[in-house]
Scaffold this motif. Structure first.
Motif, PDB file in Angstrom:
ATOM      1  N   UNK A 161     -62.185  87.323  90.631  1.00 32.28           N
ATOM      2  CA  UNK A 161     -62.321  88.731  90.289  1.00 32.28           C
ATOM      3  C   UNK A 161     -61.054  89.240  89.600  1.00 32.28           C
ATOM      4  N   UNK A 162     -61.231  89.929  88.486  1.00 35.06           N
ATOM      5  CA  UNK A 162     -60.099  90.503  87.780  1.00 35.06           C
ATOM      6  C   UNK A 162     -59.599  89.669  86.615  1.00 35.06           C
ATOM      7  N   UNK A 163     -60.150  88.466  86.442  1.00 33.63           N
ATOM      8  CA  UNK A 163     -59.694  87.619  85.334  1.00 33.63           C
ATOM      9  C   UNK A 163     -59.975  88.283  83.985  1.00 33.63           C
ATOM     10  N   UNK A 164     -61.161  88.837  83.853  1.00 30.41           N
ATOM     11  CA  UNK A 164     -61.544  89.448  82.575  1.00 30.41           C
ATOM     12  C   UNK A 164     -60.639  90.625  82.226  1.00 30.41           C
ATOM     13  N   UNK A 165     -60.164  91.339  83.240  1.00 28.78           N
ATOM     14  CA  UNK A 165     -59.280  92.480  82.993  1.00 28.78           C
ATOM     15  C   UNK A 165     -57.974  92.048  82.339  1.00 28.78           C
ATOM     16  N   UNK A 166     -57.540  90.828  82.637  1.00 27.53           N
ATOM     17  CA  UNK A 166     -56.282  90.331  82.085  1.00 27.53           C
ATOM     18  C   UNK A 166     -56.405  89.933  80.618  1.00 27.53           C
ATOM     19  N   UNK A 167     -57.629  89.970  80.093  1.00 29.93           N
ATOM     20  CA  UNK A 167     -57.846  89.598  78.697  1.00 29.93           C
ATOM     21  C   UNK A 167     -58.032  90.810  77.792  1.00 29.93           C
ATOM     22  N   UNK A 168     -57.899  92.008  78.339  1.00 27.86           N
ATOM     23  CA  UNK A 168     -58.186  93.216  77.563  1.00 27.86           C
ATOM     24  C   UNK A 168     -57.094  93.564  76.562  1.00 27.86           C
ATOM     25  N   UNK A 169     -55.931  92.981  76.717  1.00 23.84           N
ATOM     26  CA  UNK A 169     -54.837  93.213  75.774  1.00 23.84           C
ATOM     27  C   UNK A 169     -55.288  92.794  74.373  1.00 23.84           C
ATOM     28  N   UNK A 170     -55.205  93.695  73.376  1.00 28.67           N
ATOM     29  CA  UNK A 170     -55.629  93.340  72.009  1.00 28.67           C
ATOM     30  C   UNK A 170     -54.925  92.099  71.468  1.00 28.67           C
ATOM     31  N   UNK A 171     -53.659  91.906  71.854  1.00 31.72           N
ATOM     32  CA  UNK A 171     -52.924  90.731  71.385  1.00 31.72           C
ATOM     33  C   UNK A 171     -53.536  89.452  71.941  1.00 31.72           C
ATOM     34  N   UNK A 172     -54.017  89.520  73.180  1.00 35.46           N
ATOM     35  CA  UNK A 172     -54.668  88.361  73.792  1.00 35.46           C
ATOM     36  C   UNK A 172     -56.033  88.139  73.152  1.00 35.46           C
ATOM     37  N   UNK A 173     -56.772  89.220  72.941  1.00 32.53           N
ATOM     38  CA  UNK A 173     -58.089  89.120  72.317  1.00 32.53           C
ATOM     39  C   UNK A 173     -58.007  88.506  70.921  1.00 32.53           C
ATOM     40  N   UNK A 174     -56.960  88.848  70.191  1.00 36.49           N
ATOM     41  CA  UNK A 174     -56.825  88.340  68.823  1.00 36.49           C
ATOM     42  C   UNK A 174     -56.658  86.827  68.796  1.00 36.49           C
ATOM     43  N   UNK A 175     -56.080  86.263  69.865  1.00 38.08           N
ATOM     44  CA  UNK A 175     -55.883  84.815  69.924  1.00 38.08           C
ATOM     45  C   UNK A 175     -57.195  84.058  70.076  1.00 38.08           C
ATOM     46  N   UNK A 176     -58.242  84.742  70.530  1.00 41.71           N
ATOM     47  CA  UNK A 176     -59.538  84.103  70.721  1.00 41.71           C
ATOM     48  C   UNK A 176     -60.419  84.178  69.481  1.00 41.71           C
ATOM     49  N   UNK A 177     -59.949  84.871  68.460  1.00 40.01           N
ATOM     50  CA  UNK A 177     -60.735  84.996  67.237  1.00 40.01           C
ATOM     51  C   UNK A 177     -60.874  83.637  66.552  1.00 40.01           C
ATOM     52  N   UNK A 178     -62.081  83.335  66.025  1.00 40.15           N
ATOM     53  CA  UNK A 178     -62.256  82.083  65.276  1.00 40.15           C
ATOM     54  C   UNK A 178     -61.241  81.994  64.146  1.00 40.15           C
ATOM     55  N   UNK A 179     -60.636  80.868  64.016  1.00 40.34           N
ATOM     56  CA  UNK A 179     -59.589  80.678  63.015  1.00 40.34           C
ATOM     57  C   UNK A 179     -58.224  80.800  63.648  1.00 40.34           C
ATOM     58  N   UNK A 180     -57.962  81.917  64.301  1.00 40.52           N
ATOM     59  CA  UNK A 180     -56.674  82.113  64.959  1.00 40.52           C
ATOM     60  C   UNK A 180     -56.524  81.151  66.127  1.00 40.52           C
ATOM     61  N   UNK A 181     -57.589  80.969  66.883  1.00 36.99           N
ATOM     62  CA  UNK A 181     -57.556  80.061  68.029  1.00 36.99           C
ATOM     63  C   UNK A 181     -57.329  78.622  67.569  1.00 36.99           C
ATOM     64  N   UNK A 182     -57.903  78.273  66.425  1.00 30.92           N
ATOM     65  CA  UNK A 182     -57.723  76.922  65.885  1.00 30.92           C
ATOM     66  C   UNK A 182     -56.320  76.727  65.317  1.00 30.92           C
ATOM     67  N   UNK A 183     -55.739  77.798  64.781  1.00 29.14           N
ATOM     68  CA  UNK A 183     -54.401  77.693  64.199  1.00 29.14           C
ATOM     69  C   UNK A 183     -53.320  77.556  65.267  1.00 29.14           C
ATOM     70  N   UNK A 184     -53.533  78.186  66.401  1.00 32.49           N
ATOM     71  CA  UNK A 184     -52.514  78.162  67.449  1.00 32.49           C
ATOM     72  C   UNK A 184     -53.172  77.962  68.817  1.00 32.49           C
ATOM     73  N   UNK A 185     -53.774  76.791  69.041  1.00 39.65           N
ATOM     74  CA  UNK A 185     -54.500  76.568  70.297  1.00 39.65           C
ATOM     75  C   UNK A 185     -53.604  76.580  71.528  1.00 39.65           C
ATOM     76  N   UNK A 186     -52.369  76.112  71.386  1.00 36.87           N
ATOM     77  CA  UNK A 186     -51.470  76.070  72.542  1.00 36.87           C
ATOM     78  C   UNK A 186     -51.185  77.480  73.057  1.00 36.87           C
ATOM     79  N   UNK A 187     -50.902  78.402  72.135  1.00 39.86           N
ATOM     80  CA  UNK A 187     -50.622  79.779  72.535  1.00 39.86           C
ATOM     81  C   UNK A 187     -51.868  80.438  73.117  1.00 39.86           C
ATOM     82  N   UNK A 188     -53.023  80.165  72.508  1.00 38.56           N
ATOM     83  CA  UNK A 188     -54.277  80.731  73.016  1.00 38.56           C
ATOM     84  C   UNK A 188     -54.579  80.206  74.416  1.00 38.56           C
ATOM     85  N   UNK A 189     -54.346  78.921  74.631  1.00 44.55           N
ATOM     86  CA  UNK A 189     -54.613  78.325  75.940  1.00 44.55           C
ATOM     87  C   UNK A 189     -53.687  78.914  77.003  1.00 44.55           C
TER      88      UNK A 189
END
Length: 276
Positions: free
Chosen positions: A141-169
């Motif tokens: 419970x609460x995991x999804x709340x930790x992803x609400x930061x726009x900076x975190x959300x941007x890392x999951x965007x297609x393309x960005x996640x592939x460019x920097x998978x380590x940071x996204x992970x």
């Protein structure tokens, strides 16, 4: 909007890959896995040395357990030895014994790498799939709340996640998990055929893509897993460079369960070998 990989994960999560076929034998493996999960929880409850996860942690900064807690399980066997069938039975139990054991209820997320499906070998898709499953699991419970930061959300965007998978992970999976209150029991992350997508040339493991492979990502970050999370992977015994990434690294330990016979043969506990 749900992306195609998330839709594939949701569909897979509702259907056993055995497609109604009965699962036989390998009971000793389930006993060993159950013991490993119990041992993982015991390690989590004991004292541990803390160190910081290197990188831009943002608001999710957290301390993690030291290297002593960084161990997992590697299922090793040749083609046809039953690795994928075993992983499937673990997630979607078909036998009364497996249902009673209840190991499927400790699965936080899973991923099946398939050579014939390039989507399953994409590191970005792997990360987004994990995030989607953890959010839907209801185990944290609460995991999804930790992803609400726009900076975190941007890392999951297609393309960005592939460019920097380590940071996204790190920022979308590891740091949020490290910031969570430990669950009442240990959980596991299952990755079947982790060696798929890795080209082995003259004993060296190389990546066919700029973003690396799922195996490289996990091996490079396993020491930063929360102490209550067990990494469970399977690989062919022929993929020595990949298995060495998990069992031969100085920064992590991986207990290996060797499946040396076809699935139809009864296996004994003597086939267990520890690689630490």
């Amino acid at each position: 909007m749900t992306n195609p990989w998330e839709e594939k994960v949701c569909k897979m999560a509702q259907t056993s890959l055995l497609q109604g076929k009965q699962f036989y034998c390998r009971e000793w493996v389930f006993h060993k896995l159950q013991h490993c999960l119990q041992e993982k929880w015991s390690c989590c409850s004991g004292p541990a040395t803390a160190q910081s996860l290197v990188g831009n942690a943002g608001n999710n900064a957290s301390a993690i357990s030291g290297k002593g807690a960084s161990w997992g399980v590697l299922l090793v066997g040749g083609p046809g030895s039953g690795k994928t069938a075993l992983c499937t039975e673990l997630l979607w139990p078909s036998s009364p014994a497996s249902l009673q054991r209840g190991l499927h209820r400790q699965a936080l997320a899973f991923h099946f790498c398939k050579a014939q499906d390039s989507d399953t070998l994409c590191v970005g898709g792997f990360i987004r799939g994990l995030v989607a499953q953890i959010c839907q699991s209801g185990l944290l419970q609460g995991y999804e709340d930790k992803l609400r930061d726009p900076a975190v959300q941007s890392l999951l965007e297609p393309g960005e996640c592939e460019r920097n998978p380590a940071e996204a992970f790190k920022r979308c999976v590891l740091l949020p998990l490290l910031g969570m209150k430990p669950p009442p029991q240990s959980l596991y992350l299952l990755v079947d055929s982790v060696d798929e997508g890795c080209n082995v040339v003259e004993g060296e493991q190389t990546s066919p893509s700029l973003s690396g492979t799922v195996a490289e990502l996990l091996a490079g970050h396993h020491e930063f897993f929360p102490p209550w999370l067990l990494l469970l992977c399977s690989a062919r015994k022929q993929s020595r460079a990949v298995t060495k990434m998990f069992s031969g690294s100085s920064c992590m330990r991986q207990k290996a369960l060797w499946l040396e016979e076809p699935l139809s043969c009864q296996m004994e506990a003597r086939c267990l070998r520890a690689c630490c």
